[in-house]
Design an enzyme around this catalytic site. Structure first.
Site, mmCIF file in Angstrom:
data_model
loop_
_atom_site.group_PDB
_atom_site.id
_atom_site.type_symbol
_atom_site.label_atom_id
_atom_site.label_comp_id
_atom_site.label_asym_id
_atom_site.label_seq_id
_atom_site.Cartn_x
_atom_site.Cartn_y
_atom_site.Cartn_z
ATOM 1 N N GLU A 39 0.200 -6.036 1.099
ATOM 2 C CA GLU A 39 -0.824 -6.052 2.142
ATOM 3 C C GLU A 39 -2.178 -6.258 1.468
ATOM 4 O O GLU A 39 -2.648 -5.388 0.729
ATOM 5 C CB GLU A 39 -0.837 -4.751 2.934
ATOM 6 C CG GLU A 39 -1.964 -4.675 3.960
ATOM 7 C CD GLU A 39 -2.163 -3.307 4.573
ATOM 8 O OE1 GLU A 39 -3.287 -3.023 5.025
ATOM 9 O OE2 GLU A 39 -1.205 -2.506 4.589
ATOM 10 N N ARG A 43 -11.265 -7.153 3.376
ATOM 11 C CA ARG A 43 -12.493 -6.384 3.161
ATOM 12 C C ARG A 43 -13.485 -7.084 2.253
ATOM 13 O O ARG A 43 -14.566 -6.551 1.985
ATOM 14 C CB ARG A 43 -12.154 -5.009 2.554
ATOM 15 C CG ARG A 43 -11.248 -4.155 3.413
ATOM 16 C CD ARG A 43 -11.007 -2.810 2.758
ATOM 17 N NE ARG A 43 -9.968 -2.057 3.439
ATOM 18 C CZ ARG A 43 -9.546 -0.860 3.055
ATOM 19 N NH1 ARG A 43 -10.080 -0.293 1.966
ATOM 20 N NH2 ARG A 43 -8.588 -0.236 3.724
ATOM 21 N N THR A 67 -6.335 -4.561 7.365
ATOM 22 C CA THR A 67 -7.675 -4.307 7.880
ATOM 23 C C THR A 67 -8.064 -5.363 8.918
ATOM 24 O O THR A 67 -9.169 -5.903 8.905
ATOM 25 C CB THR A 67 -8.731 -4.218 6.752
ATOM 26 O OG1 THR A 67 -8.201 -3.484 5.647
ATOM 27 C CG2 THR A 67 -9.964 -3.461 7.234
ATOM 28 N N LYS A 127 1.816 1.547 11.934
ATOM 29 C CA LYS A 127 1.149 2.108 10.764
ATOM 30 C C LYS A 127 0.540 3.444 11.174
ATOM 31 O O LYS A 127 -0.122 3.540 12.214
ATOM 32 C CB LYS A 127 0.053 1.157 10.286
ATOM 33 C CG LYS A 127 -0.843 1.729 9.185
ATOM 34 C CD LYS A 127 -1.898 0.720 8.773
ATOM 35 C CE LYS A 127 -2.843 1.279 7.721
ATOM 36 N NZ LYS A 127 -3.777 0.257 7.213
#
Length: 208
Positions: A39, A43, A67, A127
């Site tokens: 993953e 960011r 994210t 998640k």
């Protein structure tokens, strides 16, 4: 039969790539260590390019984009080559956007109401974030009573020491781990160290 995202590896490396040149060797090191699912969080300015580079040059790795916090990011990530998506939380527009891409996704939840909202949409793989701050393994064990059909990838504050507690739960398929790519190793381009951390993490599931 397609293997669930939650059943491919015991630990999904959660990585932040600041230097695009690190993307490919980092992914290869994690794969050599036995963790071919990554993953990569959106960011940094180079994140989408890093996803694209890994998708093109390291086909043995299933690269996902994490994210995801804006609906438009879902399509952009898949266009770059992401094979799955992960969000830290869930809103109706975000869930719609991730679902529309057609790739597997793990929407973030932290409360029972959020789990139920996702479940009402037919989503049973989620998640749990931020895992340690939101109640840890004990919290997920409690959720498993009324909602045994929902499974989780807890992420956030998990360590090699605490990961086995999560992996022992029947409603946890894997955990997300950021400890696999320490800043010092990345700065030094020490791919052997990262491979060693990945190898140790890949064995955590076998301990259950």
């Amino acid at each position: 039969m397609t293997t669930s995202l939650l059943d491919r590896v015991p630990v999904v490396p959660v990585v932040v790539v600041e230097d695009l040149a690190h993307a490919v060797p980092l992914a290869r090191a994690l794969a050599r260590g036995g963790l071919p699912v990554v993953e990569l969080t959106l960011r940094t300015p180079v994140a989408l390019d890093a996803v694209r580079a890994i998708a093109e040059e390291v086909p043995e790795v299933l690269i996902g984009a994490g994210t995801i916090v804006e609906p438009k990011q879902a399509a952009l990530a898949v266009e770059a080559g992401a094979g799955f998506l992960v969000s830290p939380g869930s809103t109706p527009p975000l869930l719609d956007a991730m679902n529309e891409t057609g790739v597997p996704f793990l929407p973030g939840v932290a409360t029972v109401s959020e789990v139920l909202a996702a479940y009402e949409r037919g989503l049973t793989e989620l998640k749990f974030f931020p895992a340690e701050a939101a109640g840890g393994a004990a919290y997920l064990k409690s959720i498993g009573g009324p909602l045994p059909q929902v499974r989780f990838c807890p992420t956030g504050g998990i360590t090699p020491a605490s990961a086995p507690d999560y992996l022992a739960l029947p409603n946890v398929g894997c955990v997300g781990g950021s400890w696999l790519t320490p800043a010092a190793a990345l700065a030094a381009a020490d791919w052997d160290a990262i491979e060693d951390l990945a190898r140790a993490a890949s064995l955590l599931g076998a301990q259950q």
